[in-house]
Design an enzyme around this catalytic site. Structure first.
Site, PDB file in Angstrom:
ATOM      1  N   ASP A  68      -1.724   2.739   8.363  1.00 41.21           N
ATOM      2  CA  ASP A  68      -3.064   2.242   8.094  1.00 41.21           C
ATOM      3  C   ASP A  68      -3.870   3.383   7.484  1.00 41.21           C
ATOM      4  O   ASP A  68      -4.149   4.389   8.164  1.00 41.21           O
ATOM      5  CB  ASP A  68      -3.709   1.763   9.393  1.00 41.21           C
ATOM      6  CG  ASP A  68      -5.054   1.078   9.173  1.00 41.21           C
ATOM      7  OD1 ASP A  68      -5.699   1.326   8.135  1.00 41.21           O
ATOM      8  OD2 ASP A  68      -5.475   0.303  10.049  1.00 41.21           O
ATOM      9  N   ILE A  69      -4.235   3.252   6.231  1.00 42.90           N
ATOM     10  CA  ILE A  69      -4.887   4.363   5.528  1.00 42.90           C
ATOM     11  C   ILE A  69      -6.308   4.618   6.012  1.00 42.90           C
ATOM     12  O   ILE A  69      -6.934   5.589   5.591  1.00 42.90           O
ATOM     13  CB  ILE A  69      -4.894   4.158   3.999  1.00 42.90           C
ATOM     14  CG1 ILE A  69      -5.665   2.879   3.615  1.00 42.90           C
ATOM     15  CG2 ILE A  69      -3.464   4.130   3.458  1.00 42.90           C
ATOM     16  CD1 ILE A  69      -5.887   2.749   2.111  1.00 42.90           C
ATOM     17  N   ASN A  95      -5.007   1.227  -4.474  1.00 45.57           N
ATOM     18  CA  ASN A  95      -4.990  -0.219  -4.650  1.00 45.57           C
ATOM     19  C   ASN A  95      -5.352  -0.981  -3.381  1.00 45.57           C
ATOM     20  O   ASN A  95      -5.921  -2.060  -3.450  1.00 45.57           O
ATOM     21  CB  ASN A  95      -3.599  -0.669  -5.122  1.00 45.57           C
ATOM     22  CG  ASN A  95      -3.409  -2.160  -4.989  1.00 45.57           C
ATOM     23  OD1 ASN A  95      -3.967  -2.942  -5.757  1.00 45.57           O
ATOM     24  ND2 ASN A  95      -2.624  -2.570  -3.999  1.00 45.57           N
ATOM     25  N   TYR A 159     -18.311  -7.451  -0.455  1.00 43.08           N
ATOM     26  CA  TYR A 159     -17.074  -7.108  -1.164  1.00 43.08           C
ATOM     27  C   TYR A 159     -17.404  -6.565  -2.549  1.00 43.08           C
ATOM     28  O   TYR A 159     -16.889  -5.515  -2.959  1.00 43.08           O
ATOM     29  CB  TYR A 159     -16.166  -8.338  -1.281  1.00 43.08           C
ATOM     30  CG  TYR A 159     -15.044  -8.153  -2.275  1.00 43.08           C
ATOM     31  CD1 TYR A 159     -13.954  -7.334  -1.965  1.00 43.08           C
ATOM     32  CD2 TYR A 159     -15.079  -8.774  -3.521  1.00 43.08           C
ATOM     33  CE1 TYR A 159     -12.925  -7.148  -2.888  1.00 43.08           C
ATOM     34  CE2 TYR A 159     -14.061  -8.597  -4.432  1.00 43.08           C
ATOM     35  CZ  TYR A 159     -12.990  -7.781  -4.115  1.00 43.08           C
ATOM     36  OH  TYR A 159     -11.975  -7.579  -5.029  1.00 43.08           O
ATOM     37  N   ALA A 161     -20.077  -5.188  -3.530  1.00 43.27           N
ATOM     38  CA  ALA A 161     -20.722  -3.882  -3.389  1.00 43.27           C
ATOM     39  C   ALA A 161     -19.692  -2.768  -3.196  1.00 43.27           C
ATOM     40  O   ALA A 161     -19.862  -1.665  -3.724  1.00 43.27           O
ATOM     41  CB  ALA A 161     -21.699  -3.899  -2.222  1.00 43.27           C
ATOM     42  N   LYS A 163     -16.724  -2.720  -4.414  1.00 42.17           N
ATOM     43  CA  LYS A 163     -16.055  -2.481  -5.693  1.00 42.17           C
ATOM     44  C   LYS A 163     -17.003  -1.818  -6.696  1.00 42.17           C
ATOM     45  O   LYS A 163     -16.577  -1.020  -7.542  1.00 42.17           O
ATOM     46  CB  LYS A 163     -15.498  -3.793  -6.244  1.00 42.17           C
ATOM     47  CG  LYS A 163     -14.346  -4.347  -5.409  1.00 42.17           C
ATOM     48  CD  LYS A 163     -13.214  -3.320  -5.259  1.00 42.17           C
ATOM     49  CE  LYS A 163     -12.008  -3.869  -4.561  1.00 42.17           C
ATOM     50  NZ  LYS A 163     -10.896  -2.873  -4.451  1.00 42.17           N
TER      51      LYS A 163
END
Length: 258
Positions: A68-69, A95, A159, A161, A163
């Site tokens: 989990d990053i 990604n 969402y 925001a 990006k």
């Protein structure tokens, strides 16, 4: 997919090492496979071990790291795994991400925190950890944004925001590290045939309805395939493309035009 990204004669990434997050499905899987087919050694990172194993089975040059990053030490762990295995790092593809359908009237603090944690904080820490090695290799970062990173999305403002933040990070980082020979760009997909909406908890019927609506709006007449987006990720990360940085490349079949 039979484009140049997967052609057996295309080895533009030969000798290079790449990290791809969210490599268990969709755009991440397509990108990991395309990079490997183009000669790169690829570390595919994601939370779902079984999905990553399926990605790895697609090409012998793909190794995997289930993780989990968002964890406190995750970024250092990911970068160290690639460098210790192959001795260098040339490309970081940020990604991994999540979406959420959340109208203003239904705003939930925990959802906002989770969205920004995965979509903004985690890729920031990965880029931070990768930077010393990218400086050595004159490498690049490719952030995956969205067409909704620069256009409104009713019912999905938070969402969008995240990006939008990714796109500003892309431009600012590019300006900051250009003198070090490191390039930073973003690819912004339009509606794409992936499982991201299902992962967001939407019922299959709702997903099908949303995708049909989006498909009807796209001038090209179809949703993107993950391979369409992977091809552009490879193009902007191509080691031969040395003068492209700070750009957001939108791949949406003309949706921005309507």
């Amino acid at each position: 997919m039979t484009n140049s990204a997967t052609s057996s004669t295309d080895l533009r990434f030969s000798g290079r090492v790449a990290i791809v997050t969210g490599a268990g499905s969709g755009i991440g899987r397509a990108t990991a496979v395309a990079l490997a087919a183009s000669g790169a050694r690829v570390l595919g990172v994601g939370r779902r071990k079984e999905a990553l194993q399926e990605t790895a089975r697609a090409h012998s040059r793909i190794a995997i790291l289930p993780l989990d990053i968002r964890g406190d030490d995750a970024a250092q762990t990911v970068v160290a795994a690639a460098v210790e295995r192959w001795g260098r790092l040339d490309v970081l593809v940020n990604n991994a991400g999540a979406t959420a359908v959340m109208p203003l009237a239904e705003t939930d603090r925990s959802v906002i925190t989770e969205l920004f944690g995965l979509n903004v904080t985690a890729p920031s820490m990965l880029a931070h950890a990768a930077l010393p090695y990218l400086r050595e290799s004159s490498g690049s970062v490719v952030n995956v944004s969205s067409t909704y990173g620069h256009r409104p999305l009713a019912g999905g403002a938070h969402y969008a925001a995240t990006k939008s933040a990714v796109e500003q990070l892309t431009r600012s980082w590019a300006l900051e590290v250009a003198a070090d020979g490191v390039r930073v760009n973003a690819v912004a997909p339009g509606p794409t045939a992936t499982d991201v909406l299902v992962a967001a908890g939407l019922a299959p019927e709702a997903v099908n309805s949303m995708l049909a609506y989006e498909r009807d709006r796209i001038p090209a007449g179809r949703l993107a395939d993950p391979g369409d987006i992977a091809e552009w990720i490879l193009r902007v990360a191509d080691p031969a493309v040395t003068h492209l940085t700070g750009q957001v490349i939108t791949v949406d079949g003309g949706l921005e035009l309507v």
